[in-house]
Motif scaffolding. Sequence first.
Motif, short mmCIF file in Angstrom:
data_model
loop_
_atom_site.label_atom_id
_atom_site.label_comp_id
_atom_site.label_asym_id
_atom_site.label_seq_id
_atom_site.Cartn_x
_atom_site.Cartn_y
_atom_site.Cartn_z
N VAL A 281 -13.91 37.76 -8.11
CA VAL A 281 -12.65 36.82 -8.05
C VAL A 281 -11.51 36.86 -9.20
N GLU A 282 -11.95 37.64 -10.33
CA GLU A 282 -11.16 37.91 -11.50
C GLU A 282 -9.75 38.24 -10.94
N GLY A 283 -8.74 37.39 -11.35
CA GLY A 283 -7.42 37.81 -11.14
C GLY A 283 -6.77 37.20 -9.66
N LEU A 284 -7.80 36.49 -9.09
CA LEU A 284 -7.27 35.83 -7.98
C LEU A 284 -7.03 34.44 -8.24
N PRO A 285 -5.72 33.99 -7.95
CA PRO A 285 -5.30 32.50 -8.43
C PRO A 285 -5.88 31.75 -7.54
N ASN A 286 -6.01 30.57 -8.50
CA ASN A 286 -6.49 29.29 -7.57
C ASN A 286 -7.89 29.24 -7.10
N VAL A 287 -8.76 30.31 -7.54
CA VAL A 287 -10.10 30.41 -7.00
C VAL A 287 -10.98 29.88 -8.15
N GLU A 288 -12.04 29.49 -7.65
CA GLU A 288 -13.22 28.92 -8.62
C GLU A 288 -14.49 29.57 -7.93
N VAL A 289 -15.59 29.57 -8.66
CA VAL A 289 -17.02 29.84 -8.18
C VAL A 289 -17.94 29.00 -8.63
N GLN A 290 -18.68 28.20 -7.56
CA GLN A 290 -19.86 27.48 -7.84
C GLN A 290 -20.84 27.51 -7.15
N SER A 291 -22.00 27.12 -7.66
CA SER A 291 -23.30 26.97 -6.74
C SER A 291 -23.33 25.67 -6.38
#
Length: 160
Positions: free
Chosen positions: A58-68
């Motif tokens: 998701v690097e470079g994708l605006p307004n995206v976060e990654v969580q578990s």
Amino acid sequence: MATAVYPGTFDPVTHGHLDILRRATQVFSHVVVATTEVPQKQCLFTLEERLAQLLQAVEGLPNVEVQSFSGMLVDFVRSIGASVIIRGLRETTDFEYEFQMALMNKRIAPEIETVFFVTALDYLYLSSSLVTDIALRGGDISAFVPTFVEDAIMQKLGKG
Ligand code: COA
């Protein structure tokens, strides 16, 4: 605009998932990609590996976060103040499973909506386990996953 959660096993993340995610970012102001342990599935990658791959993807994708998350998806959605669950729909066979999950989530958490994105034609028959199976049999998976995921699969399968 609402915060949306895009949940899945992502074992591994494919271009099909990333296509849905990119399109979701055009509709929602903030998208949280969320992965979890799925006891029914025998995953190729650990939760930590899947998280790391998602972060890179998701690097470079605006307004995206990654969580578990652990436990129920709707509890996680509530805990971060989100109100939407995003799911991708491929062929009609997805429909029954997705319909059941959406209705059950709605029953447990009526304030949360599930929103479906129809897959791009190119990814209609794509799935994570198919990609792994093709790789296992020596096939070319470069069209289906980012290069770093392809490398990780090859390494995992002892083909690197
Ligand atoms: N492009 C390509 N492939 C896609 C895709 C797309 N757009 N959308 C889904 N897929 C594939 C995945 O690669 C995966 O393939 P696989 O089965 O070969 O590995 C398959 O479709 C389904 O995967 P995914 O979207 O990751 O969903 P899932 O069914 O594995 O994930 C959770 C389900 C994690 C969302 C669900 O189990 C969950 O919510 N768990 C938490 C516990 C809970 O709340 N349970 C109650 C639910 S009512």
